[in-house]
Write a protein that holds these residues in place. Structure first.
Motif, PDB file in Angstrom:
ATOM      1  N   ASN A  39       4.553  10.971  -6.258  1.00 46.67           N
ATOM      2  CA  ASN A  39       3.278  10.361  -5.869  1.00 46.67           C
ATOM      3  C   ASN A  39       2.868   9.264  -6.841  1.00 46.67           C
ATOM      4  O   ASN A  39       2.317   8.241  -6.430  1.00 46.67           O
ATOM      5  CB  ASN A  39       2.178  11.417  -5.761  1.00 46.67           C
ATOM      6  CG  ASN A  39       2.228  12.159  -4.448  1.00 46.67           C
ATOM      7  OD1 ASN A  39       2.711  11.629  -3.450  1.00 46.67           O
ATOM      8  ND2 ASN A  39       1.736  13.382  -4.442  1.00 46.67           N
ATOM      9  N   GLN A  40       3.151   9.464  -8.134  1.00 49.27           N
ATOM     10  CA  GLN A  40       2.810   8.431  -9.116  1.00 49.27           C
ATOM     11  C   GLN A  40       3.607   7.152  -8.865  1.00 49.27           C
ATOM     12  O   GLN A  40       3.148   6.057  -9.132  1.00 49.27           O
ATOM     13  CB  GLN A  40       3.056   8.946 -10.540  1.00 49.27           C
ATOM     14  CG  GLN A  40       2.043   9.973 -10.985  1.00 49.27           C
ATOM     15  CD  GLN A  40       2.334  10.515 -12.383  1.00 49.27           C
ATOM     16  OE1 GLN A  40       3.320  10.158 -13.012  1.00 49.27           O
ATOM     17  NE2 GLN A  40       1.461  11.386 -12.858  1.00 49.27           N
ATOM     18  N   VAL A  41       4.796   7.314  -8.345  1.00 55.09           N
ATOM     19  CA  VAL A  41       5.615   6.148  -8.014  1.00 55.09           C
ATOM     20  C   VAL A  41       5.205   5.580  -6.656  1.00 55.09           C
ATOM     21  O   VAL A  41       5.084   4.368  -6.478  1.00 55.09           O
ATOM     22  CB  VAL A  41       7.117   6.530  -8.019  1.00 55.09           C
ATOM     23  CG1 VAL A  41       7.972   5.386  -7.499  1.00 55.09           C
ATOM     24  CG2 VAL A  41       7.550   6.949  -9.412  1.00 55.09           C
ATOM     25  N   LEU A  42       4.974   6.470  -5.682  1.00 51.52           N
ATOM     26  CA  LEU A  42       4.719   6.038  -4.305  1.00 51.52           C
ATOM     27  C   LEU A  42       3.329   5.441  -4.080  1.00 51.52           C
ATOM     28  O   LEU A  42       3.204   4.458  -3.345  1.00 51.52           O
ATOM     29  CB  LEU A  42       4.910   7.214  -3.342  1.00 51.52           C
ATOM     30  CG  LEU A  42       6.342   7.616  -3.035  1.00 51.52           C
ATOM     31  CD1 LEU A  42       6.373   8.850  -2.151  1.00 51.52           C
ATOM     32  CD2 LEU A  42       7.077   6.476  -2.367  1.00 51.52           C
ATOM     33  N   LEU A  43       2.302   6.038  -4.650  1.00 51.55           N
ATOM     34  CA  LEU A  43       0.934   5.593  -4.336  1.00 51.55           C
ATOM     35  C   LEU A  43       0.702   4.118  -4.639  1.00 51.55           C
ATOM     36  O   LEU A  43       0.139   3.405  -3.804  1.00 51.55           O
ATOM     37  CB  LEU A  43      -0.087   6.489  -5.043  1.00 51.55           C
ATOM     38  CG  LEU A  43      -0.165   7.919  -4.477  1.00 51.55           C
ATOM     39  CD1 LEU A  43      -1.177   8.760  -5.256  1.00 51.55           C
ATOM     40  CD2 LEU A  43      -0.493   7.917  -3.003  1.00 51.55           C
ATOM     41  N   PRO A  44       1.133   3.606  -5.793  1.00 52.62           N
ATOM     42  CA  PRO A  44       0.974   2.156  -5.997  1.00 52.62           C
ATOM     43  C   PRO A  44       1.782   1.331  -4.989  1.00 52.62           C
ATOM     44  O   PRO A  44       1.344   0.274  -4.542  1.00 52.62           O
ATOM     45  CB  PRO A  44       1.497   1.925  -7.425  1.00 52.62           C
ATOM     46  CG  PRO A  44       1.434   3.256  -8.086  1.00 52.62           C
ATOM     47  CD  PRO A  44       1.620   4.272  -7.000  1.00 52.62           C
ATOM     48  N   LEU A  45       2.954   1.826  -4.618  1.00 54.68           N
ATOM     49  CA  LEU A  45       3.770   1.114  -3.635  1.00 54.68           C
ATOM     50  C   LEU A  45       3.104   1.135  -2.259  1.00 54.68           C
ATOM     51  O   LEU A  45       3.111   0.124  -1.542  1.00 54.68           O
ATOM     52  CB  LEU A  45       5.174   1.725  -3.547  1.00 54.68           C
ATOM     53  CG  LEU A  45       6.055   1.515  -4.770  1.00 54.68           C
ATOM     54  CD1 LEU A  45       7.355   2.320  -4.630  1.00 54.68           C
ATOM     55  CD2 LEU A  45       6.344   0.043  -4.991  1.00 54.68           C
ATOM     56  N   ILE A  46       2.516   2.260  -1.888  1.00 51.86           N
ATOM     57  CA  ILE A  46       1.816   2.357  -0.605  1.00 51.86           C
ATOM     58  C   ILE A  46       0.610   1.425  -0.593  1.00 51.86           C
ATOM     59  O   ILE A  46       0.361   0.726   0.395  1.00 51.86           O
ATOM     60  CB  ILE A  46       1.416   3.822  -0.327  1.00 51.86           C
ATOM     61  CG1 ILE A  46       2.660   4.659  -0.032  1.00 51.86           C
ATOM     62  CG2 ILE A  46       0.430   3.908   0.830  1.00 51.86           C
ATOM     63  CD1 ILE A  46       2.409   6.158   0.031  1.00 51.86           C
ATOM     64  N   ALA A  47      -0.131   1.393  -1.693  1.00 54.30           N
ATOM     65  CA  ALA A  47      -1.288   0.500  -1.777  1.00 54.30           C
ATOM     66  C   ALA A  47      -0.843  -0.954  -1.669  1.00 54.30           C
ATOM     67  O   ALA A  47      -1.467  -1.764  -0.970  1.00 54.30           O
ATOM     68  CB  ALA A  47      -2.046   0.736  -3.083  1.00 54.30           C
ATOM     69  N   ARG A  48       0.247  -1.284  -2.326  1.00 53.19           N
ATOM     70  CA  ARG A  48       0.780  -2.653  -2.268  1.00 53.19           C
ATOM     71  C   ARG A  48       1.244  -2.981  -0.849  1.00 53.19           C
ATOM     72  O   ARG A  48       1.017  -4.080  -0.342  1.00 53.19           O
ATOM     73  CB  ARG A  48       1.937  -2.780  -3.253  1.00 53.19           C
ATOM     74  CG  ARG A  48       2.497  -4.155  -3.370  1.00 53.19           C
ATOM     75  CD  ARG A  48       3.495  -4.233  -4.500  1.00 53.19           C
ATOM     76  NE  ARG A  48       4.311  -5.420  -4.377  1.00 53.19           N
ATOM     77  CZ  ARG A  48       5.504  -5.552  -4.896  1.00 53.19           C
ATOM     78  NH1 ARG A  48       6.029  -4.582  -5.609  1.00 53.19           N
ATOM     79  NH2 ARG A  48       6.175  -6.664  -4.741  1.00 53.19           N
ATOM     80  N   ARG A  49       1.909  -2.006  -0.187  1.00 54.33           N
ATOM     81  CA  ARG A  49       2.358  -2.200   1.193  1.00 54.33           C
ATOM     82  C   ARG A  49       1.176  -2.440   2.124  1.00 54.33           C
ATOM     83  O   ARG A  49       1.194  -3.339   2.960  1.00 54.33           O
ATOM     84  CB  ARG A  49       3.136  -0.962   1.665  1.00 54.33           C
ATOM     85  CG  ARG A  49       3.630  -1.105   3.100  1.00 54.33           C
ATOM     86  CD  ARG A  49       3.931   0.208   3.751  1.00 54.33           C
ATOM     87  NE  ARG A  49       2.710   0.990   3.844  1.00 54.33           N
ATOM     88  CZ  ARG A  49       2.676   2.274   4.163  1.00 54.33           C
ATOM     89  NH1 ARG A  49       3.778   2.932   4.377  1.00 54.33           N
ATOM     90  NH2 ARG A  49       1.532   2.915   4.241  1.00 54.33           N
ATOM     91  N   ASP A  50       0.104  -1.628   1.969  1.00 50.62           N
ATOM     92  CA  ASP A  50      -1.066  -1.776   2.836  1.00 50.62           C
ATOM     93  C   ASP A  50      -1.740  -3.129   2.633  1.00 50.62           C
ATOM     94  O   ASP A  50      -2.152  -3.773   3.599  1.00 50.62           O
ATOM     95  CB  ASP A  50      -2.060  -0.637   2.580  1.00 50.62           C
ATOM     96  CG  ASP A  50      -1.531   0.711   3.040  1.00 50.62           C
ATOM     97  OD1 ASP A  50      -0.528   0.744   3.781  1.00 50.62           O
ATOM     98  OD2 ASP A  50      -2.132   1.738   2.645  1.00 50.62           O
ATOM     99  N   LYS A  51      -1.821  -3.566   1.381  1.00 51.75           N
ATOM    100  CA  LYS A  51      -2.427  -4.872   1.093  1.00 51.75           C
ATOM    101  C   LYS A  51      -1.586  -5.991   1.705  1.00 51.75           C
ATOM    102  O   LYS A  51      -2.115  -6.922   2.315  1.00 51.75           O
ATOM    103  CB  LYS A  51      -2.567  -5.062  -0.412  1.00 51.75           C
ATOM    104  CG  LYS A  51      -3.257  -6.331  -0.810  1.00 51.75           C
ATOM    105  CD  LYS A  51      -3.423  -6.434  -2.314  1.00 51.75           C
ATOM    106  CE  LYS A  51      -4.079  -7.749  -2.696  1.00 51.75           C
ATOM    107  NZ  LYS A  51      -4.196  -7.907  -4.147  1.00 51.75           N
TER     108      LYS A  51
END
Length: 177
Positions: A39-51
Motif C-alpha cells: 500500500n505504501q508503494v501503491l497509494l502514491p501511484l494510484i493518486a498519480r494515476r487518478d490525477k
C-alpha cells in the motif's frame, strides 16, 4: 503434526489446533505487513494515476467537436431543443434554474453567452405568482422584438406584472390569463 500451509482448508469448516492457530496468526501478521508495504508503494501511484486520468479527460474535453460548433448553430440547437407546445399544452418555460433556458446558461460560460443572446429562448414564459417584476422585465428584454407568449394567473397582488405585460401588448402572440 501441524500444517505448514493452510491453503487447502481455506473456506472449509476445518478447525485448527492451538499450534496451528499460532502459526496462522504469525502468517496473517506477515501478510498484513506485506500488504502495508504494498500500500505504501501503491497509494502514491494510484493518486498519480487518478490525477493523470483527470488531466487526460480534461484535455480530451477540449477536443470535442461540440466546442467547434459556431454560436449560430448552437443557438439554433437550443431553440429546437426547447420548443414548447404552446398554451394548449401549458408547456411554456418557467423561470427556474433547473429548466431551460436558465439551465442552458449554467453549463458553461459559452453556453450562457449564447443562451442570453438567443431571443427565441426568452419569448415564452409561465409567470409565477410571486416573481419579482425585475425578473420578468429582464426576461422580456432578452426576448427583444420577438412576439411574446405567456401564461399568468390574475391576482390583486400581481397588478404590476399585468401592467408591465400590457405595455408589451403589441408583441403578444399567445396569452393565457
Amino acid at each position: 503434526m501441524d500444517k505448514v500451509s493452510f491453503d487447502d482448508v481455506l473456506g472449509t469448516n476445518y478447525t485448527p489446533t492451538f499450534n496451528e492457530r499460532c502459526s496462522i496468526k504469525t502468517l496473517v501478521d506477515s501478510m498484513e505487513q506485506e500488504l502495508s508495504s504494498l500500500n505504501q508503494v501503491l497509494l502514491p501511484l494510484i493518486a498519480r494515476r487518478d490525477k493523470l486520468s483527470g488531466s487526460i479527460a480534461a484535455h480530451k474535453a477540449l477536443l470535442t467537436p461540440a466546442r467547434r460548433l459556431p454560436p449560430e448553430l448552437v443557438s439554433e440547437i437550443f431553440t429546437h431543443a426547447t420548443v414548447y407546445g404552446g398554451l394548449d399544452n401549458l408547456m411554456l418555460p418557467r423561470p427556474r434554474v433547473s429548466e431551460a433556458p436558465l439551465k442552458l446558461g449554467r453549463i458553461c460560460r459559452r453556453w450562457r453567452q449564447i443562451a442570453l443572446s438567443t431571443p427565441s429562448l426568452w419569448s415564452s414564459v409561465t409567470i409565477p405568482q410571486n416573481w419579482a417584476i425585475e425578473g420578468l422585465q429582464e426576461w422580456i428584454r432578452r426576448a427583444g422584438a420577438l412576439t411574446l407568449s405567456f401564461a399568468v394567473e390574475i391576482h390583486q397582488d400581481n397588478l404590476e406584472v399585468l401592467e408591465l405585460l400590457a405595455s408589451y401588448q403589441k408583441q403578444w402572440k399567445e396569452v393565457a390569463l
